[in-house]
Motif scaffolding. Structure first.
Motif, PDB file in Angstrom:
ATOM      1  N   GLY A   1       0.900  -1.195  -0.010  1.00 49.08           N
ATOM      2  CA  GLY A   1       0.017   0.008  -0.227  1.00 49.08           C
ATOM      3  C   GLY A   1       0.938   1.318   0.135  1.00 49.08           C
ATOM      4  O   GLY A   1       0.340   2.177  -0.474  1.00 49.08           O
ATOM      5  N   THR A   2       2.178   1.111   0.364  1.00 43.65           N
ATOM      6  CA  THR A   2       2.960   2.306   0.497  1.00 43.65           C
ATOM      7  C   THR A   2       4.426   2.075  -0.075  1.00 43.65           C
ATOM      8  O   THR A   2       4.939   2.780  -0.643  1.00 43.65           O
ATOM      9  CB  THR A   2       3.218   2.662   1.891  1.00 43.65           C
ATOM     10  N   GLU A   3       4.780   0.623  -0.096  1.00 43.02           N
ATOM     11  CA  GLU A   3       6.060   0.498  -0.712  1.00 43.02           C
ATOM     12  C   GLU A   3       6.145  -1.161  -1.063  1.00 43.02           C
ATOM     13  O   GLU A   3       5.200  -1.851  -0.564  1.00 43.02           O
ATOM     14  CB  GLU A   3       7.239   0.575   0.366  1.00 43.02           C
ATOM     15  N   TRP A   4       7.372  -1.388  -1.891  1.00 42.36           N
ATOM     16  CA  TRP A   4       7.121  -2.823  -2.411  1.00 42.36           C
ATOM     17  C   TRP A   4       7.974  -3.550  -1.484  1.00 42.36           C
ATOM     18  O   TRP A   4       9.012  -3.127  -1.140  1.00 42.36           O
ATOM     19  CB  TRP A   4       7.942  -2.880  -3.821  1.00 42.36           C
ATOM     20  N   ILE A   5       7.736  -4.802  -1.233  1.00 42.69           N
ATOM     21  CA  ILE A   5       8.176  -5.728  -0.480  1.00 42.69           C
ATOM     22  C   ILE A   5       8.678  -7.013  -1.371  1.00 42.69           C
ATOM     23  O   ILE A   5       7.915  -7.451  -1.966  1.00 42.69           O
ATOM     24  CB  ILE A   5       7.583  -6.181   0.896  1.00 42.69           C
ATOM     25  N   TYR A   6      10.051  -7.419  -1.166  1.00 39.63           N
ATOM     26  CA  TYR A   6      10.425  -8.522  -1.826  1.00 39.63           C
ATOM     27  C   TYR A   6      10.905  -9.529  -0.834  1.00 39.63           C
ATOM     28  O   TYR A   6      11.680  -9.325  -0.197  1.00 39.63           O
ATOM     29  CB  TYR A   6      11.692  -8.220  -2.910  1.00 39.63           C
ATOM     30  N   PRO A   7      10.281 -10.918  -0.862  1.00 39.88           N
ATOM     31  CA  PRO A   7      10.474 -11.757  -0.131  1.00 39.88           C
ATOM     32  C   PRO A   7      12.013 -12.289  -0.074  1.00 39.88           C
ATOM     33  O   PRO A   7      12.214 -12.836  -1.167  1.00 39.88           O
ATOM     34  CB  PRO A   7       9.385 -12.701  -0.204  1.00 39.88           C
TER      35      PRO A   7
END
Length: 340
Positions: A110-116
């Protein structure tokens, strides 16, 4: 070429700038291939193919994601959340297409990209192969993500839990759908209003199948349709039924599951050439409009089933082409075109 009121910028293996009078001003190399560039604040900024934006000092500017330039499927959720799947298939929807990077899925919170970090090749718990065709937020827990791994080894459904503090995911459980190597490769999820979770998968001894999640056993029941059509597409929920294109045969499967966990009361409707599909290739896609009509894409064009939820239960359900008449002559729209 980028032209402004003050300069002309040409991007080739290097970036060249000229005054509006054509006099050369500068030429720089950013150390890798660029496909665009411009001048801002007296500095050259180049758009690289792989590393985002670079300036003349090789400083890099790029967003937090998504990572790599691969995307297969995008799912939207509440609070501006996104899940982007990066996998692909080859050889007529048969084999997984393995990219060297094998990026998995990308999550936007919703505010930033997360890469697992789970997908990092340095992770010892990472599956041998990664080829994610679909990823969804679990209907049972908003902090969990489920993804389909369409591969020859380690194929199945994976459940991940998101940690908002570390901004990372950890593996919760792997569901192999009873798979042996090379078989039961999952494609896509569907969820109904009662939060029943389904997953479509192919190559189940040559048959298309649906996995139905059983919360009590924390596993999937397997619904197999006996039909010589080993490939499958993502299944779609509409009017208490699952509508599933079969891309490696000229068939379309509609599954009226009634009580999801009771397989004995199911009804299956299998459409083919007798129902109006042409004999060119497989069935690739389906979507529903606000009137309840099914728009079905095939290797050989587009078909419509009007009032689909009622028509499918008729004695001889029919799909129809779209015919446009011009100067007294009828022409089929998208005839012999693949509609995905």
């Amino acid at each position: 070429v980028v032209v402004t009121s003050n300069s002309i910028t040409v991007t080739d293996n290097r970036v060249y700038t000229y005054g509006i009078n054509g006099v050369s001003q500068n030429a720089v190399s950013l150390g890798e291939e660029c496909n665009t560039a411009l001048t801002a604040g007296g500095k050259i900024l180049g758009g690289t193919v792989l590393s985002g934006i670079k300036d003349e000092s090789n400083n890099t500017f790029k967003p937090s994601g998504p990572y790599f330039n691969f995307a297969y499927n995008i799912n939207l959720f509440d609070n501006n959340q996104l899940l982007v799947s990066s996998g692909a298939r080859a050889n007529n929807y048969n084999h997984p297409f393995i990219q060297p990077q094998e990026p998995g899925f990308y999550y936007f919170n919703g505010t930033e990209w997360i890469y697992p970090s789970f997908f990092n090749k340095s992770n010892p718990n990472r599956p041998i192969f990664i080829n994610v065709l679909d990823a969804i937020i679990s209907p049972y827990n908003n902090n969990e993500v489920l993804f389909t791994n369409y591969t020859m080894l380690d194929n199945g459904v994976y459940k991940m839990k998101y940690n908002a503090t570390s901004k990372d995911f950890e593996l919760v459980k792997y569901y192999n759908l009873g798979a042996q190597p090379y078989l039961r490769r999952p494609v896509g999820f569907a969820v109904d209003p009662q939060n029943n979770l389904f997953v479509s998968f192919g190559f189940n001894d040559g048959n298309p199948s649906i996995g139905i999640y059983d919360k009590a056993s924390d596993d999937f029941l397997i619904k197999k349709i006996v039909l010589a059509s080993d490939g499958i597409q993502k299944t779609f929920y509409h009017e208490n039924m699952l509508w599933t294109p079969l891309p490696r045969s000229n068939n379309f499967w509609v599954y009226d599951y009634k009580n999801a966990l009771n397989l004995s009361d199911d009804s299956d409707y299998i459409l083919g050439t007798a129902n109006g599909f042409n004999s060119s290739g497989g069935i690739l896609s389906v979507a529903f409009d606000k009137s309840g009509d099914a728009w079905i894409g095939t290797d050989g064009g587009l078909r419509i089933m009007s009032n689909a939820a009622t028509e499918i239960k008729s004695a001889q359900p029919k799909v129809e082409p779209i015919v446009i008449e011009q100067n007294g002559l009828g022409e089929e729209l998208f005839r012999e075109s693949a509609i995905l």
